[in-house]
Motif scaffolding. Sequence first.
Motif, PDB file in Angstrom:
ATOM      1  N   LYS A 151      -9.607  -1.314   3.525  1.00  0.00           N
ATOM      2  CA  LYS A 151      -8.886   0.634   3.411  1.00  0.00           C
ATOM      3  C   LYS A 151      -9.896   1.131   2.741  1.00  0.00           C
ATOM      4  O   LYS A 151      -9.911   2.702   4.483  1.00  0.00           O
ATOM      5  CB  LYS A 151      -7.762   0.628   2.909  1.00  0.00           C
ATOM      6  CG  LYS A 151      -6.673  -0.469   2.944  1.00  0.00           C
ATOM      7  CD  LYS A 151      -5.668   0.076   4.077  1.00  0.00           C
ATOM      8  CE  LYS A 151      -5.368  -1.431   4.687  1.00  0.00           C
ATOM      9  NZ  LYS A 151      -4.495  -0.558   5.888  1.00  0.00           N
ATOM     10  N   ILE A 188       0.523  -1.111  -0.017  1.00  0.00           N
ATOM     11  CA  ILE A 188       0.029   0.135  -0.280  1.00  0.00           C
ATOM     12  C   ILE A 188       0.886   1.396   0.590  1.00  0.00           C
ATOM     13  O   ILE A 188       1.712   1.190   1.386  1.00  0.00           O
ATOM     14  CB  ILE A 188      -0.994  -0.259   1.664  1.00  0.00           C
ATOM     15  CG1 ILE A 188      -1.873  -0.737   1.105  1.00  0.00           C
ATOM     16  CG2 ILE A 188      -1.961   1.597   1.462  1.00  0.00           C
ATOM     17  CD1 ILE A 188      -2.977  -1.362   2.759  1.00  0.00           C
ATOM     18  N   GLN A 189       1.265   2.002  -0.964  1.00  0.00           N
ATOM     19  CA  GLN A 189       1.408   3.436  -1.334  1.00  0.00           C
ATOM     20  C   GLN A 189       0.337   4.559  -0.770  1.00  0.00           C
ATOM     21  O   GLN A 189      -0.184   4.848  -0.800  1.00  0.00           O
ATOM     22  CB  GLN A 189       1.872   3.831  -2.594  1.00  0.00           C
ATOM     23  CG  GLN A 189       2.859   2.687  -3.343  1.00  0.00           C
ATOM     24  CD  GLN A 189       3.215   2.387  -4.487  1.00  0.00           C
ATOM     25  OE1 GLN A 189       2.523   3.324  -5.253  1.00  0.00           O
ATOM     26  NE2 GLN A 189       4.143   1.852  -4.654  1.00  0.00           N
ATOM     27  N   TYR A 190       1.145   4.996   0.088  1.00  0.00           N
ATOM     28  CA  TYR A 190       0.740   7.184   0.738  1.00  0.00           C
ATOM     29  C   TYR A 190       1.247   7.612  -1.191  1.00  0.00           C
ATOM     30  O   TYR A 190       2.061   8.020  -1.490  1.00  0.00           O
ATOM     31  CB  TYR A 190       1.728   6.956   1.361  1.00  0.00           C
ATOM     32  CG  TYR A 190       1.443   6.498   2.603  1.00  0.00           C
ATOM     33  CD1 TYR A 190       0.453   6.347   3.567  1.00  0.00           C
ATOM     34  CD2 TYR A 190       2.585   5.777   3.023  1.00  0.00           C
ATOM     35  CE1 TYR A 190       0.275   5.713   4.788  1.00  0.00           C
ATOM     36  CE2 TYR A 190       2.199   4.906   4.553  1.00  0.00           C
ATOM     37  CZ  TYR A 190       1.302   4.791   5.084  1.00  0.00           C
ATOM     38  OH  TYR A 190       1.249   4.050   6.227  1.00  0.00           O
ATOM     39  N   TYR A 197      -8.873   7.712  -1.899  1.00  0.00           N
ATOM     40  CA  TYR A 197      -8.945   9.335  -0.470  1.00  0.00           C
ATOM     41  C   TYR A 197     -10.082   9.394   0.172  1.00  0.00           C
ATOM     42  O   TYR A 197     -11.133   9.912  -0.350  1.00  0.00           O
ATOM     43  CB  TYR A 197      -7.967  10.142  -1.788  1.00  0.00           C
ATOM     44  CG  TYR A 197      -9.009   9.726  -3.002  1.00  0.00           C
ATOM     45  CD1 TYR A 197      -9.532  11.587  -3.205  1.00  0.00           C
ATOM     46  CD2 TYR A 197      -8.604   9.282  -4.296  1.00  0.00           C
ATOM     47  CE1 TYR A 197      -9.976  11.831  -4.332  1.00  0.00           C
ATOM     48  CE2 TYR A 197      -9.168  10.086  -5.479  1.00  0.00           C
ATOM     49  CZ  TYR A 197     -10.319  10.861  -5.119  1.00  0.00           C
ATOM     50  OH  TYR A 197     -10.457  11.515  -6.661  1.00  0.00           O
ATOM     51  N   LEU A 230      -4.195   6.949   7.310  1.00  0.00           N
ATOM     52  CA  LEU A 230      -4.886   6.501   6.033  1.00  0.00           C
ATOM     53  C   LEU A 230      -4.325   5.056   5.903  1.00  0.00           C
ATOM     54  O   LEU A 230      -4.649   3.986   5.102  1.00  0.00           O
ATOM     55  CB  LEU A 230      -3.766   6.833   4.407  1.00  0.00           C
ATOM     56  CG  LEU A 230      -3.827   8.861   4.597  1.00  0.00           C
ATOM     57  CD1 LEU A 230      -3.362   8.909   3.540  1.00  0.00           C
ATOM     58  CD2 LEU A 230      -5.582   9.407   4.548  1.00  0.00           C
ATOM     59  N   ALA A 231      -4.094   4.641   6.566  1.00  0.00           N
ATOM     60  CA  ALA A 231      -3.567   2.641   7.011  1.00  0.00           C
ATOM     61  C   ALA A 231      -3.922   2.518   8.623  1.00  0.00           C
ATOM     62  O   ALA A 231      -2.766   3.470   9.094  1.00  0.00           O
ATOM     63  CB  ALA A 231      -2.056   2.970   5.693  1.00  0.00           C
ATOM     64  N   LEU A 282      -3.770   1.050  -3.430  1.00  0.00           N
ATOM     65  CA  LEU A 282      -3.218  -0.479  -3.905  1.00  0.00           C
ATOM     66  C   LEU A 282      -3.984  -1.496  -4.873  1.00  0.00           C
ATOM     67  O   LEU A 282      -4.214  -0.454  -5.777  1.00  0.00           O
ATOM     68  CB  LEU A 282      -4.152  -0.881  -1.904  1.00  0.00           C
ATOM     69  CG  LEU A 282      -5.454   0.172  -2.014  1.00  0.00           C
ATOM     70  CD1 LEU A 282      -6.122  -1.487  -1.480  1.00  0.00           C
ATOM     71  CD2 LEU A 282      -5.695   1.475  -2.280  1.00  0.00           C
ATOM     72  N   LEU A 307      -4.623   6.903  -0.624  1.00  0.00           N
ATOM     73  CA  LEU A 307      -3.953   5.323  -1.112  1.00  0.00           C
ATOM     74  C   LEU A 307      -4.200   5.168  -2.487  1.00  0.00           C
ATOM     75  O   LEU A 307      -4.980   4.179  -2.655  1.00  0.00           O
ATOM     76  CB  LEU A 307      -4.212   4.930   0.301  1.00  0.00           C
ATOM     77  CG  LEU A 307      -4.398   5.147   1.938  1.00  0.00           C
ATOM     78  CD1 LEU A 307      -4.781   3.598   2.684  1.00  0.00           C
ATOM     79  CD2 LEU A 307      -3.042   4.719   2.725  1.00  0.00           C
ATOM     80  N   THR A 317       2.059   9.316   6.372  1.00  0.00           N
ATOM     81  CA  THR A 317       0.955   9.554   5.955  1.00  0.00           C
ATOM     82  C   THR A 317       0.811  11.269   5.887  1.00  0.00           C
ATOM     83  O   THR A 317       0.731  12.516   4.963  1.00  0.00           O
ATOM     84  CB  THR A 317      -0.163  10.186   6.582  1.00  0.00           C
ATOM     85  OG1 THR A 317      -0.190   8.122   7.119  1.00  0.00           O
ATOM     86  CG2 THR A 317      -1.274  10.533   7.144  1.00  0.00           C
TER      87      THR A 317
END
Length: 424
Positions: free
Chosen positions: A111, A19-21, A181, A423-424, A101, A99, A76
Motif C-alpha cells: 500500500k 482497509i479504512q480511509y 499517508y 489511496l487504494a 490497515l 489509510l 478517498t
Amino acid sequence: MTDRSSKKKSLSSSGLDTIQYVVLVHCHEISLKGHNRARFERLLIQNITQKLSFEFDELPPVKRFAGRVLVSLNSTQDAFQAAALIADVPGVVRVSVGLRLAQDLDLIYQKALDLALAEEPFDSFKVNARRANTDFPIDSMELNRSLGAWLNERLVDKKVQMHNPDLTIHLEMIGASAFLYTHTQTGIGGLPVGSGGKVVSLLSAGIDSPVASWRMLKRGAQVIGLHFSGRPETDSTSEYLVRQIAGRLDAYGGLHKLAVVPFGSYQREIASLVPAPLRVVFYRRLMFCVAEELAFQEGARALVTGESLGQVASQTLDNIRAIDAVANLPVLRPLIGMDKLEIIAQAERIGTFEISSQKHEDCCTLFTPKNPETHASLSKVDKTWASLPISHWLEGIMSEMEFVDLLRTNMNPYEQAYEPGVLA
C-alpha cells in the motif's frame, strides 16, 4: 532487509481485516493539559463532529485514538473533504489523509507503493516511519530502513532524498493499527472553542476586529459579536457586511451570537454635549458600557477589541487608559502589538479582508472630529462623563439591541486545499 514473513502472524493480530480511509487529527497544546486533557479532547471531538455534520448526511465516526482524533470515512473523496473542514477547527495542529490497515508488513509495503505511484510525477522521496509504542517488535529506525529500501528497489527512476523530497511517505504504528499517508495539511492550532469561556467582541465591518475575534476563537473562546451600527444616521450596509464576516468566521467555530446596536442617535447626542476632540473617547466608553452589560447578561468574562497600539487617535496609551476606566471586566486586545500589514495578511488568510474592504459607513466615522485628542486626561474625561445621562442612554441602547440570526454557511476561505489522490 527485515524478514517480514517470520513476523507476519504476530503483526496481523490487530483484528483489522479491512482497509479504512481515515483522517488522522494531530493536536499539540491539548496534550499538555494534564488532568484537564480529557475535557479538551471531548470539546475538540464535539466541534469536529459539528463541523462535519454540516457537510455529511451520514456523519462519519469521530473518536479519540491514542492521543489523537481519528475520523473514518467511506472513500478517498470523503476523506479529503473531511480533512479540509477539520483543518479549520481550532485545536487542530495537523490533519493527515491516508489509510488505516492491519500491522501486516506485506500489506503495508504494497500500500505504501500504491500511495507513492498515485503521486506521480515526483523525482525524490523519503520514508518517515515510527512506532508510537514498543508493543510493535520493529523499531522506528529499522522500519525506515526496511520500507525505504523496499520502495527504492521498485521506484527505480526515483531517488531517496532526506531533505526536502518531493514526496514523504509516512508510516505510523499506533496501538494495533498501521497508518499510511502522504497528504498532510497544517491546521490553525490553538484550543477547542468552548474551552476558554465566553467573551464579547466589539465587531465592526472593518479589517481589524474580525481578526481579533478569530484570534479569540483560536484560543478557545466562545465569541459573542457586538456590532455598533451608525443607524439611523447611516444606512445598514455595515450590518450586512458583519453578517458576511460572521459567515466567514463560521469556518473556525463561528460566533456564539451576534448583537447589533443602532448607535447613531447616541453618537449625535454625545457630539452635542462633549468637546469635539474627546468625542471618540466618549463613543468608545459608551460602547464598553454596552458591551459589559451584554457580557453580564450572557455570562461572558471579558471584552475584546481590535485595537492596535498607536494605529489611530483612540488607540494611544492615554486614550486606552481613559476608555478602559469605565470597564469592570478585562479588556482583551489580541492585535495590540501588530501593525496594519500584519493584520491585513491575517484578514486575507481567514477570508474577511475582501468583505471588510467594501465601501460602507458605520459608527466609527460618524461625527468624528478633525483633530481628535490623542492624550486624554483621565480626570477631565471622568468629570465630563459624570455630567452625562449614561444610565438613561444605556437603558435605551439595551432595549433597542437586536440579535441577528446567523446563517451557518460553513465557508472555507483557504485557497490551499487537498487534491484528492488515489489511496487504494
